[in-house]
Design an enzyme around this catalytic site. Structure first.
Site, short mmCIF file in Angstrom:
data_model
loop_
_atom_site.label_atom_id
_atom_site.label_comp_id
_atom_site.label_asym_id
_atom_site.label_seq_id
_atom_site.Cartn_x
_atom_site.Cartn_y
_atom_site.Cartn_z
CB CYS A 180 4.10 0.38 3.05
SG CYS A 180 2.85 1.65 2.79
CG HIS A 188 9.51 1.62 1.16
ND1 HIS A 188 8.73 0.49 1.12
CD2 HIS A 188 8.65 2.65 1.36
CE1 HIS A 188 7.45 0.82 1.27
NE2 HIS A 188 7.37 2.13 1.42
CG HIS A 208 3.81 1.19 -2.40
ND1 HIS A 208 4.16 0.03 -1.75
CD2 HIS A 208 3.69 2.12 -1.43
CE1 HIS A 208 4.24 0.25 -0.46
NE2 HIS A 208 3.96 1.51 -0.23
#
Lengths: 340, 407
Positions: free
Chosen positions: B166, B299, B334
């Protein structure tokens, strides 16, 4: 800016850096690593869940740190073109056979490409910078370039840099179908696999540390283009035009396959023999890391076996390393540092 | 490559953006959604999965054929490459023809590569290893996707691919900035892309961190993340390249850092050690104290673990002077390998528009954190420095700092 290899550890089809067997008699065909006894290297609970790519990476990293005498680096930089193939395939298989029902997470977690570098950080407790490059035949070289960039900003640091790629039954089959690897019906390269790690700093820490003073990567679709780009590299780094050893990615057990190299040799290195290393590593995207491992080991031990380097046992101080994987080329210029 | 140790270390200039997410087809479209509070989370229509009616996702609202048309590339490319091409086209378009003679690089990141095609090929291969159409796996590798896009846009300088889960595209932006700063490159396209796939949807579900509802980052009762897809790229230039091409600077990339949590393969340490290190080192590099940060693009995936660790980490770094903070993943989901790049674009927009984007669907403050994210749009905010966090599997933690010029 130069970078220095102050330690190495690697596992490849001819053994492991601490005990390599360079005897190729009886070796034919595609080559897999023979894995060592992991006792003392990897805790059994963890070993159970690790796939081959991770095991290879961890064992090479540990061997490297032992070689260098360090317990942990400041940063980790890894290159892998294919990532963890076994885990990727395992998860795909589950998805297919179970039709997306009740799939277990382990294979998925380990299929992410930065798993090897992440696992090494976990085992060493390394909180530093940790990157993974996945750019085909340039994956390892880019990990080295990243290492140089990192050391430029932190000249006192140490980086554990490496290249890992595994060979599986499926990857072999697919690469045969693609005409890259040799098969019954089709000529091609002999496959291999391996992992190599290096302890890299901006200074030499020991006698025989290997200095890399130039590293460039390019793509070339034709031999002509490869020659012209290599010539451009030599223009920028004239010392690389007359090395004591020109080492390349040819497989000396396949002397008929010199595509991409013979043109470079005849145009730019007429007085050099075309020697190579892939009879020891096999062909795979990050195989050049094994070449660097063999060179680093020789430089540190001052032992240059003739069956490997072809210099009649004479030590080599200046090396030009040129590798090709498909149309991905890299050129490196290396020198054996005499004094730290 | 010769690395010059003594060359001046001037931060790279961010001069353009390219973006496609569930919230919009380009930068302007996404910005409109962010300002109007319109998220792109819904059930997938293009992804073929047995689970697509179970989990809402941030799916880009175009089919592969439509994406190919927008980007001007072949429709048989993997979806990751199509998304990447759309965003790269946007980021480069004002400069087409102007980049001749400059040392240019392409730094892309992804995690899935061509998996959307591989997972279609695999069942046939499993049944018979001579079966299936092998051309479908030609672009399986992460690096192959990058090369398709680089080749199409004629970028032949330094081309690379990073994959660190990520945090992937935050790291590609970081490397690009380093090479410009080191005087090795003049211009860089940097960021990443990722497409939805059965592989990732099922992978994340097996970890039991997907929300069956639209995600609620930083909420005490959050249930998990929504997977997303998209592509985000920034165009970075050195001072001389910007001056010569007439590019206007939106902001500079003044700080960057990558650190490792070294705690667990997928979970963050409870106090977010890696997160803290990344933020602190980025601040150090930028020569800024925490109080200088105007806005944190978190995040903020919406998982119990990430938001808790990140929340604590932000408290540890910023003390009791927490700046505006929000997660834009409530809009986009995401986007995995694209997240760092997508959110870099949002960070640049925050500076350009002097605006803070809202953290949608937030209602309950987390117990372990004594601050709240910004839940409303804040226009006319005095935005000088933006910190963007991207934290991934393998303990990979990256932080980028974007700064308004003359801040």
């Amino acid at each position: 800016m130069n970078i220095y290899i102050n330690g190495t550890g690697f596992i490849f089809p001819s053994g492991i850096s601490t005990e390599p067997s360079m005897d190729l008699s009886g070796n034919t065909g595609h080559r897999y690593v023979s894995e060592p006894d992991y006792t003392g290297l990897i805790p059994p609970m963890q070993l159970r869940r690790m796939s081959k790519a991770i095991r290879m990476g961890v064992v090479a990293a540990r061997a490297c740190l032992t070689d260098n005498g360090q317990t942990a680096p400041d940063a980790i930089s890894a290159g892998t073109a294919m990532g963890c193939l076994q885990d990727t395939e395992q998860f795909l298989k589950q998805l297919t056979l179970q039709q997306e029902q009740a799939v277990a997470p382990t294979a998925f977690i380990q299929s992410t490409h930065n798993t090897v570098a992440g696992q090494i950080a976990l085992l060493l407790g390394c909180n530093g910078h940790n990157l993974t490059y996945v750019h085909r035949g340039h994956s390892f070289e880019h990990a080295l370039i990243n290492t140089a960039l990192y050391l430029r900003e932190r000249p006192e640091a140490s980086v554990l840099a490496g290249g890992i790629d595994e060979l599986t039954g499926s990857s072999l089959k697919l690469m045969q179908r693609a005409g890259v690897y040799e098969s019954e019906n089709h000529p091609g390269a002999l496959a291999g696999e391996g992992a190599a790690f290096f302890l890299v700093r901006s200074q030499a820490q020991r006698r025989g540390a290997l200095r890399i003073s130039a590293i460039e990567t390019f793509r070339a679709g034709t031999e002509k283009d490869a020659v012209s780009q290599t010539a451009a590299f030599l223009n920028r780094h004239p010392e690389a035009a007359s090395p004591e050893l020109l080492w390349t990615g040819i497989n000396e057990q396949q002397p008929e396959i010199t595509d991409g190299y013979s043109g470079i040799r005849s145009a730019l290195f007429q007085s050099h023999a075309l020697r190579g290393f892939k009879q020891f590593s096999g062909e795979y995207p990050t195989a050049v890391a094994i070449a660097l491992g063999l060179l680093s080991r020789a430089s540190a031990s001052a032992i240059w076996p003739d069956e490997v380097f072809g210099t009649a046992g004479r030590p080599v101080n200046r090396i030009t390393l040129i590798n090709r994987y498909l149309d991905y080329y890299s050129c490196m210029y290396l020198e054996s540092a005499t004094n730290p | 490559m010769q690395l010059k140790k003594e060359s001046p270390s001037v931060p790279a200039r961010l001069v353009n953006t390219g973006l496609i997410t569930a919230a919009g087809r380009d930068t302007a479209d996404c910005l409109k959604s962010l300002i109007s509070g319109t998220p792109g989370i819904s059930f997938a229509r293009h992804l073929n999965s047995a689970r697509r009616d179970e989990f809402p996702v941030g799916e880009v609202k175009y089919s592969n054929t439509e994406l190919a048309e927008i980007a001007g590339v072949p429709a048989h490319w993997p979806r990751t490459a199509l998304l990447s091409a759309v965003a790269v086209r946007e980021v480069l378009s004002p400069f087409s023809g102007k980049l001749e003679g400059w040392r240019t690089g392409f730094f892309s990141a992804n995690t899935v590569g061509g998996m959307d095609l591989t997972e279609q090929f695999y069942p046939q291969f499993l049944a018979d290893n001579a079966g299936g159409d092998i051309s479908r796996v030609k672009a399986h590798e992460c690096g192959a996707v990058t090369e398709l896009v680089a080749g199409h846009f004629g970028i032949t300088g330094f081309v690379t691919t990073i994959s660190t889960a990520c945090s992937s595209s935050a790291n590609s932006i970081m490397m690009a900035a380093q090479m410009i700063r080191a005087g090795i490159l003049d211009i860089a396209v940097a960021g990443g892309a990722d497409a939805l796939s059965r592989f990732t949807l099922n992978g994340f579900n097996s970890l039991m961190i997907l929300d069956r509802e639209p995600c609620r980052p930083f909420d005490a009762t959050r249930k998990g993340l929504n997977l997303g897809e998209g592509a985000g790229y920034v165009l970075l230039m050195s001072d001389s390249a910007a001056a010569a091409t007439g590019a206007q600077t939106i902001c500079t990339l003044s700080g960057y850092a990558n650190a490792n949590d070294a705690y667990h393969q997928t979970a963050s340490s409870p106090d977010g050690k890696g997160n803290v290190l990344a933020m602190q080192q980025a601040l150090q590099q930028a020569g800024l104290s925490p109080e200088a940060i105007s806005y944190i693009n978190l995040h903020g995936t919406g998982t119990a673990n990430n938001d808790s660790s990140e929340g604590r980490a932000v408290s540890a770094v910023f003390g009791d002077r927490i700046p505006y903070a929000s997660s834009t993943k409530a809009f986009t989901g995401h986007t995995l390998g694209a997240a760092g790049g997508v959110e870099a674009v949002f960070s640049a927009l925050s500076i350009r528009e002097q605006i803070v984007f809202p953290n949608l669907r937030w209602q309950n403050r987390m117990e372990e954190v004594d601050w709240e994210p910004a839940t409303e749009l804040v226009p006319n905010a005095d935005i000088r420095h933006v910190l963007s966090n991207s934290f991934g599997f393998g303990g990979n933690c990256s932080s980028l700092i974007f700064s308004k010029q003359d801040s």
